[in-house]
Design an enzyme around this catalytic site. Structure first.
Site, PDB file in Angstrom:
ATOM      1  N   CYS A 164       4.791   0.540  -2.403  1.00 41.60           N
ATOM      2  CA  CYS A 164       5.886   0.479  -3.193  1.00 41.60           C
ATOM      3  C   CYS A 164       5.719  -0.720  -4.064  1.00 41.60           C
ATOM      4  O   CYS A 164       6.420  -0.851  -5.392  1.00 41.60           O
ATOM      5  CB  CYS A 164       6.887   0.196  -2.269  1.00 41.60           C
ATOM      6  N   GLU A 221      14.122  -0.999   1.481  1.00 38.38           N
ATOM      7  CA  GLU A 221      13.116  -1.541   0.704  1.00 38.38           C
ATOM      8  C   GLU A 221      12.528  -0.238   0.107  1.00 38.38           C
ATOM      9  O   GLU A 221      11.907   0.758   0.631  1.00 38.38           O
ATOM     10  CB  GLU A 221      12.110  -2.013   1.708  1.00 38.38           C
TER      11      GLU A 221
END
Length: 250
Positions: free
Chosen positions: A61, A27
């Site tokens: 993110c 991720e």
């Protein structure tokens, strides 16, 4: 191997386990587009925009670091956004009245400043919240750039800080084209009252998660993860278990 972090480190991990029988889920970084149509609930959208990029000082993110606004409401959205940003408070993150805390390191602050200076040099217009900066620590005021094009580095590279790039679009197809014009594909947001438009946009946006009239809201039963350089594999839901099961695909 499960990793959450930068794309550069994710690539290094992928190279190191290549040729082994280890499973990997990554991720990685993102450059999420937050897309606001002219029929959007604007008060709600402004809160989603602010939370999407300034939560945790932008150290997220899936932060909504690119704002795509339909051209005919651009002035209204920008005015509302600046007014809302002017109420944000910088300070001690342990103080419940604080909205924006410190940048996590001097190195990250230097990168935020470097990319912001490049935005200035490339012709984008910077606006930062007028606010008191604490005497100690690493601080960067909530900032937006207007006059941004897809050629600007601030629209392409992950800044990982409280910096928002604002672009405009006229049609849904143009919004999709601009939103997808990135090496990342972790998340996106769509703001509109039309359910059919939400479904159409979600089908076309190359992002692992597409939020509708909200941003950065998660359900542990739903899978989360990215496309392209935002990684592969999923966390959450049954999909998140796949990489940990023998014989299952990630």
């Amino acid at each position: 191997v499960a990793f959450t972090g930068s794309t550069a480190v994710g690539k290094a991990i992928a190279r190191s386990v290549a040729g082994t029988d280890k499973k990997v889920t990554l991720e990685l970084g993102g450059k999420a587009a937050n897309i606001v149509f002219d029929d959007a609930p604007l008060d709600q959208a402004i809160e989603g925009i602010v939370g999407g990029i300034f939560f945790n000082q932008g150290h997220v993110c899936c932060a909504g670091s690119r704002l795509l606004v339909q051209e005919n409401i651009y002035d209204d959205v920008l005015e509302r956004l600046k007014r809302r940003m002017s109420t944000l408070r910088l300070g001690d993150p342990l103080d419940k009245n604080t909205d924006i805390g410190a940048i996590n390191s001097s190195e990250q602050l230097a990168r935020i400043k470097e990319l912001s200076d490049i935005g200035d040099a490339e012709g984008a217009e910077r606006w930062s919240v007028p606010c008191e900066i604490p005497d100690s620590g690493f601080w960067f005021p909530p900032t937006i750039f207007t006059g941004v094009t897809q050629a600007h580095r601030i629209a392409r590279e992950e800044i990982f800080g409280p910096v928002l790039s604002v672009l405009t679009f006229r049609t849904p197809s143009e919004a999709v084209e601009k939103a997808n014009n990135t090496p990342y594909g972790l998340s996106a947001g769509v703001w509109t009252e039309k359910g059919s438009r939400i479904l159409s946009m979600a089908n076309q946006l190359r992002a692992g998660v597409v939020w509708a009239n909200t941003f950065n809201k998660f359900d542990p039963s739903s899978p989360f993860g990215g496309y392209k350089e935002s990684g592969y594999g999923r966390e959450g839901g049954k999909h998140g278990l796949a990489a940990y099961l023998k014989g299952a695909s990630a």
